[in-house]
Structure formats: structure tokens, C-alpha cells
Enzyme design. Structure first.
Site, short mmCIF file in Angstrom:
data_model
loop_
_atom_site.label_atom_id
_atom_site.label_comp_id
_atom_site.label_asym_id
_atom_site.label_seq_id
_atom_site.Cartn_x
_atom_site.Cartn_y
_atom_site.Cartn_z
N TYR A 1 0.83 -13.02 10.23
CA TYR A 1 0.16 -11.73 10.09
C TYR A 1 0.99 -10.64 10.75
CZ TYR A 1 -3.03 -7.87 10.51
OH TYR A 1 -3.56 -6.62 10.42
N GLU B 1 -0.39 -3.32 6.19
CA GLU B 1 -0.61 -4.70 6.62
C GLU B 1 0.04 -5.69 5.66
OE1 GLU B 1 -4.80 -5.96 8.19
OE2 GLU B 1 -4.55 -6.91 6.25
#
Ligand code: GDP
Ligand code: MN
Length: 380
Positions: A101, A189
Site C-alpha cells: 500500500y 493512492e
């Protein structure tokens, strides 16, 4: 504005962030062609502006191009979290070794940017943060003095990476941060950031939100309005910014701020804009002619307000275009023009002799009031 995955990936790619090979499609046949180009080993992903598509059944793996049409057909008929699926991203299927992530968000309390990084990607960062808080690393970034590459390296190293992979991941973090700052993103993201079995790293997904208030400052490599309607497409060809809205008052302004202000004032008197149209600094007779015609093509339009400022713009030429367009419309909606600046008298003269109402006040309120009157008299 939230970008779809494929748009976010276009932005990534243009800014040095590697993404899988792939193509966006809108039909089963296009899906086949796209899968063929990838050798048949592909993943089909629904393009909707929400996450969790995997769990919702919106991501399907195929082994041959022959499977593509049927799978694509099913996906294109799906509704994911209330969004109907219009497009699919067909990408090379990846042999995943690890999902990471990496994300940037704006901390609205402090105005700082926070970089979040976790070696345990693939699922919601909130969930990882809750279950394994020690696996989520946070770096607070002052946007006025962002960290250089060598400062990001130790941050990423906390995830347990070293050597070539550490450098590669740091490069992603650095490029994402630069993109985020340069383009005023609100969210940037990558989840998952995929480490492939062959060691390469690619952005497996994108979640990008652009600050609408900063759109005018940037030249994005992404066509945000690709899914827009016919009028919006036509506007792009003319070279003006046009966004269709729900109301019935057409709006044309020479600048974004002027346009927004006009819309606000319309709303204050209970009128709703049918569109936002900004000409920018390139007004010509032809451009104003086309812009006026375009706005009135929307059948809902029952009044038109044109708000121009003649700095670089030759508003006296624009006036000719407006007159020509309105003359050709049958019926033409009530029109009020407020135009100020260079050669304003010549502009007003052209408009008035063409039968168009001119408001020579500096206040847009006056133009709005005049339009309300005109619309009321026309109704009688
Ligand atoms: P989201 O669920 O909307 O966030 O969509 P993602 O693009 O993040 O995909 C969700 C999950 O699907 C990923 O975490 C991967 O595990 C899986 N996935 C996506 N693309 C591929 C692929 O090419 N190969 C494999 N094996 N899995 C994939
Ligand atoms: Mn994802």
C-alpha cells in the site's frame, strides 16, 4: 473530481509511475481485441468510481482472448455499488509476489500531507491500520518543503525492504509525491502497488482525486470528460470548457471565476444554470458564434446570460458572433450580455443593433435581474 482507475493510471504513466499494459474498452468485442493484444492472459476490471471492486465481483481473470467477450458482457451489465458499468480496463494479468500500500492524503486539520505506506497492501488501509497498526507507516509532509528522494528511502525501508526493491519502491513514493504536489491532488493512492514474481513493480490500482478548485491551474494528461455527453464533446472541439448542469439558464463567461460568480448569482435569485461555459482568452467571432449555438442546443435552456471581460479578448468581435448565433435560433431564448473592457462601446453597439439586451453595469447582479425581467415578459 474522482478519476476512474484507468484515468488515474494514465496520469501515473505520464508522470513516471509504472502501470500494467492495458486498454480501456466499452464493449465485449473491444474486450476481445484488447485481450488478444495481451496474449489472452488478462484481467478485466470494471471502471466505477468506488473501491472494493474485487470483493464486489468486478474483477475477473481470463486465460484466453476467447473468454473475453462473455466475461466482458457480464461485467458491462453489472451494477457495482450503485454504479452501472460503462467501461472495463483490460490489463495484462500479473503474477503477484507481494501487494503493497502506498498513498498520499491531505490532513485537513493541519493542512499537511500524509504519506502512508504498508507492506501489507491489497485491502483497505483502514483495516490494516486497525488490525496491524505496526504495519502502517506515516510520514507527515510539509508541502512547502517536501522531502527529497534520500529522505523517503529510510521511510520505505521501515517496511522491511532493501536493495533494488527498496530503491524501486522509493522511486514510486517520490514520483507519486511529486505528482500529488504538482497537480494539487487531494488523494493519490496505489493499492495494491504490486511486486511481480519477476521483481518488477507496477501500480495495480489507482485512486486519484483532483481538487476541482485547482483544475484551472493545470494541464492534465487525462481527458476527464471522456465519458461526457455530446455537447461536452462538441465544446472540446470548439476549444471551450463546458460542463452540463441540470438547470435551464445557459451561461457563457470569458473566465472561470466570472463564470462561477455568475452561476452563484443566478442561484441566489432561484435560477439554476444549465451549464458552465468558459471561453478562456481565445474569443473570436467564430468561437462566440459556436459557443452560443452550443449552449442553446440544450433544449432545457430558456434564458441565456453572457458575461465577458475584454482584456486580451476582443469582445467587439465576439459580439458579432453572438448576434449571428441568436439570429439563427428559432426560437431564441431571452439573452442578456454584460461585457466590459477594451472596445466595450463597439461591442455594445453591435449587440444592441442586433437586438440583444446589453447591461453596461459592472455588477453581474444587474445582468441577472435583467434576465429575470426578460424571461418574465416572454412568458406573458
Ligand atoms: P479494488 O478492489 O477496487 O481496490 O481493485 P484492485 O485493482 O485493487 O484489485 C483488487 C485485487 O484484485 C487486488 O488486490 C489483487 O489481489 C487482485 N488483482 C487485480 N489485478 C490482478 C492481476 O492482474 N492478477 C492477479 N492475480 N490478481 C489481480
Ligand atoms: Mn485497490
Amino acid at each position: 473530481m474522482k478519476l476512474l482507475e484507468y484515468q488515474g493510471k494514465q496520469l501515473f504513466e505520464a508522470n513516471g509511475i509504472k502501470v500494467p499494459r492495458g486498454q480501456v474498452v466499452a464493449s465485449a468485442e473491444e474486450a476481445r481485441t484488447a485481450a488478444e493484444a495481451l496474449g489472452g492472459n488478462a484481467v478485466l476490471k470494471v471502471q466505477v468510481p468506488v473501491g472494493g471492486r474485487g470483493k464486489a465481483g468486478g474483477i475477473k481473470l481470463i486465460d484466453s482472448a476467447d473468454e473475453a467477450p462473455l466475461v466482458a458482457e457480464k461485467l458491462l451489465n453489472m451494477e457495482i455499488k450503485g454504479f452501472s458499468v460503462e467501461k472495463l480496463l483490460v490489463e495484462e494479468k500479473m503474477d503477484i509476489a507481494k501487494e503493497i500500500y502506498l498513498g498520499l492524503i491531505v490532513d485537513t486539520d493541519t493542512g499537511n500531507i500524509v504519506m502512508l505506506f504498508s507492506p501489507e497492501g491489497g485491502m483497505d488501509i483502514e483495516q490494516v491500520a486497525e488490525e496491524k497498526p505496526e504495519k502502517v507507516f506515516r510520514l507527515v509532509i510539509d508541502p512547502t518543503s517536501p522531502p527529497p528522494f534520500y529522505r523517503l528511502r529510510p521511510f520505505i525501508r521501515q517496511g522491511g525492504f532493501s536493495g533494488k526493491l527498496l530503491n524501486e519502491l522509493t522511486q514510486f513514493a517520490y514520483n507519486l509525491l511529486r505528482l500529488f504536489l504538482e497537480r494539487d491532488l487531494l488523494v493519490g493512492e496505489i493499492n495494491p502497488l504490486i511486486v511481480l514474481r519477476d521483481g518488477r513493480v507496477v501500480a495495480g490500482d489507482s485512486k486519484v482525486e483532483v481538487d476541482d478548485n485547482a483544475l484551472f491551474r493545470h494541464q492534465f494528461e487525462v481527458n476527464f470528460w471522456e465519458d461526457s455527453d455530446e455537447l461536452e464533446k462538441e465544446a472540446r472541439e470548439i476549444g471551450v470548457t463546458y460542463v452540463k448542469l441540470d438547470g435551464n439558464i445557459g451561461v457563457i463567461a470569458s473566465g472561470a471565476g466570472l463564470g462561477m460568480g455568475t452561476m452563484d448569482l443566478l442561484e441566489e435569485v432561484g435560477l439554476a444554470p444549465a451549464n458552465f461555459l468558459e471561453t478562456g482568452g481565445g474569443i473570436t467571432e467564430e468561437l462566440m458564434y459556436k459557443a452560443t449555438k452550443l449552449v442553446c442546443k440544450n433544449e432545457k435552456v430558456s434564458g441565456l446570460i453572457i458575461n465577458l471581460y475584454g482584456g486580451v479578448n476582443p469582445i467587439e468581435k465576439g459580439a458579432k458572433g453572438i448576434v449571428r448565433a441568436i439570429k439563427e435560433l428559432n426560437p431564441a431564448p431571452p439573452v442578456v450580455v454584460k461585457a466590459l473592457g477594451n472596445k466595450q462601446e463597439e461591442c455594445w453597439e453591435t449587440l444592441r443593433s442586433g437586438g440583444i439586451t446589453v447591461v453596461n453595469s459592472v455588477r453581474t447582479e444587474a445582468a441577472v435581474e435583467r434576465l429575470v425581467e426578460l424571461m418574465a415578459t416572454q412568458k406573458q
